[in-house]
Design an enzyme around this catalytic site. Sequence first.
Site, PDB file in Angstrom:
ATOM      1  N   THR A   1       0.847  -1.195   0.000  1.00 52.25           N
ATOM      2  CA  THR A   1       0.000   0.000   0.000  1.00 52.25           C
ATOM      3  C   THR A   1       0.879   1.240   0.000  1.00 52.25           C
ATOM      4  OG1 THR A   1      -0.007   0.124   2.405  1.00 52.25           O
ATOM      5  CG2 THR A   1      -1.831  -1.054   1.340  1.00 52.25           C
ATOM      6  N   ASP A   2       0.294   2.358  -0.387  1.00 47.29           N
ATOM      7  CA  ASP A   2       1.008   3.607  -0.166  1.00 47.29           C
ATOM      8  C   ASP A   2       0.698   4.076   1.250  1.00 47.29           C
ATOM      9  OD1 ASP A   2       2.523   5.820  -0.295  1.00 47.29           O
ATOM     10  OD2 ASP A   2       1.458   6.794  -1.936  1.00 47.29           O
ATOM     11  N   TYR A   3       1.727   4.140   2.000  1.00 48.98           N
ATOM     12  CA  TYR A   3       1.661   4.682   3.356  1.00 48.98           C
ATOM     13  C   TYR A   3       0.423   4.190   4.109  1.00 48.98           C
ATOM     14  CZ  TYR A   3       4.521   7.603   6.264  1.00 48.98           C
ATOM     15  OH  TYR A   3       5.394   8.030   7.220  1.00 48.98           O
TER      16      TYR A   3
END
Length: 742
Positions: free
Chosen positions: A286-288
């Site tokens: 995931t992004d962040y």
Amino acid sequence: MRIINVVAILMILAACSPKSTSKISSVSKKDPFIEQLMSKMTLDEKLGQMTLYTTDWESTGPTIRGGYQDDIKSGRCGALFNSHTVDFTTQLQKIAMEESRLKIPLLFGYDVVHGYKTMFPIPLGEAASWDLEAIEKSAYIMSKEAAASGLHWTFAPMVDITREPRWGRVMEGAGEDPYLGSRIAEARVRGIQGDGFGKMDRLLACVKHFAAYGAPIAGRDYNSVEISERVFRETYLPPYEAAIKAGAKTVMTSFNDYDGVPASGSKYLLTDILRKEWGFDGFVVTDYTSINEMVNHGVAKDATDAGIMAVNAGVDMDMQSAAFQEKIKIGITDGRVKIEKIDASVRRILRLKKELGLFENPYKFSDKQRESKTIMAKEHLEASKDVAKKSVVLLKNSGILPLPKKQLKILVTGPLADDKNNLIGAWSASGEGRHCVSLYEGLRQHPASANYNFEHLKGCEIEGNDRSQFNIILEKASTSDVIILAIGEHKDMSGEAASKTMIRIPGVQEELLKALKTIGKPIITVVMNGRPLVLNEVDLNSDAVIEAWWLGTQAGNALADIIYGDYNPSGKLPICFPRNEGQIPIYYNHKNTGRPLNPTDKYTTKYLDAPNTPLYAFGYGLSYTTFTYSTPSTSKVSFSDADQVTISVNVSNTGNYDGEEVVQLYIRDLIASVTRPVKELKAFKKLMIKKGETKKVEFVLSKKDFEFYDQAMKKTTEAGEFHIFVGSNSDTKNKISVFLTK
Ligand code: NOJ
């Protein structure tokens, strides 16, 4: 005793495991080494492998956990980012190898986007080179340096197509076009990963941000994306697919929702498209904190729900949310998450760790001598200068460039004229401004500088309204022969969380230019920036305009070569530069509409207060020489899906300098069952043509170049007439007709 047994098993298995520089293999087949290891893992340890935390070195959002070192010990974290250098990664790897139960090596990731220590031009700038070899080389060098500094994995390439100069992250991608973006995505993946893992000079690539992150409504970062499936598939998806087909083994989700579903919870994106349509077999991170952010999106009631949604959608690794580590067990207990899902993710992650060779030697990327020998090696600086020169776009030249080699007094001014810190641009990893060559330095240290006398004064700041130096600057200008003015943006004005509604040169910089113009001396304006800016005033008041982006470590040397004529500019814009913000989104491959522009007819598609065209079009860029094109010819006027068609054109260098030209081929499908763009880039070639020389350039087109999605969203070709344009930018009218028959 039990621990010792597990370690012994691991060591034996690692020794038996195939050597790690093997070709990338498919995760669908089970690997005995990994299956053995997984049979020893507790659920917490499995979830740990699916967890990625930042260290305390850097962050681009909230830090969810402080105690990441304890998590390594307890096996509750299998990967870290923002940890680099041989010293620091060794220190952390030791915790995993000496203090955790199963001694599974950590994976170290980092945002190595356009350089690790040797900085290359920002990706948007590099895209302007249209030079795939140079782009691949810079991706290779940044990976080589990062791998020598203990890293395994980069969060690059960013392949988000964007039509949004307001969006700060436009600087990180390859611009507006799916074809150019796809070729660059492939080049960057090749540069980062090479053709196999475990090599000491390569990293794992991570294609981001999946998907359509580059289309936020109104250009505001993190905003929702509302585009049709047709636009999504035709314009935004191709570079992700190209990167995956080029072998990229990890994919990062995006923050945005698409069609109502946040990317980190989208089964449609992460399973249906990515795995089923494209056959992706690496892992998805995931992004962040985008898992937890699904609560704010309003599709999950809490972090547990969000984590369950993410894993079921197809996320394998959770960056920073701690949802997998802390919450997902609830879903496993109550049956909302199947353990097979978890096992599949863990398998994918361990598989890549194994292919990197980390089970054989967790410290294989940790060699201090190699680190110091590799970082900023001479050939890396040379490559940085080479691609920097190729990335520069000459936007205007009334003849002052290249500077004549005769005694001249040059005033070098503007807040970026002797700046170093901004030249590394946003997302500069561990790059340092102090290593950069400023424009002023580059001009003075070049051999041609012997011809010139220099005077330097800053003139003003990037921001603010201090005009106190204006009088003295005007005085100096009046006794100079030429003025070189460097203006633009501060590096933090583009990048993540750096969207703007006004994309103008900030502060009083343009005022300084206009004041200088009153003196009547030739002005060469060098613009340094991360995004397309509104440059009407710059164009109007300058004799020459050089688009220099943020060119990286060798910026000043590269610019000096161009200004003095040692290098003939060859860059072409990878994105339109609008005349004003009201034109956004503006892009070359728009539709014709039912009322195409007719200047004499009020009721056609146009503005009352500005032309429809951008100030500088996609594909535009000048050279010190001139190129003329013959009308294109074709090997077959009429062809079928099974045929290949060769389009040829003669390009002549009719000016006074040798030069490189980017020959661009666009098509237009005149009549189809759905509306088609007025032009679509389908091929390009960059080649050197010597002064007086003519070269024949050939392009081979086939079925895939004429395909589009029909009304049923099926990829198809339809019989009919196509225009094939070949020219030096997207405005070209140089065309022939060909006919596809069925
Ligand atoms: C957030 C950014 O969107 C992403 O591009 C980056 O890779 C991560 N932070 C990690 O730094």
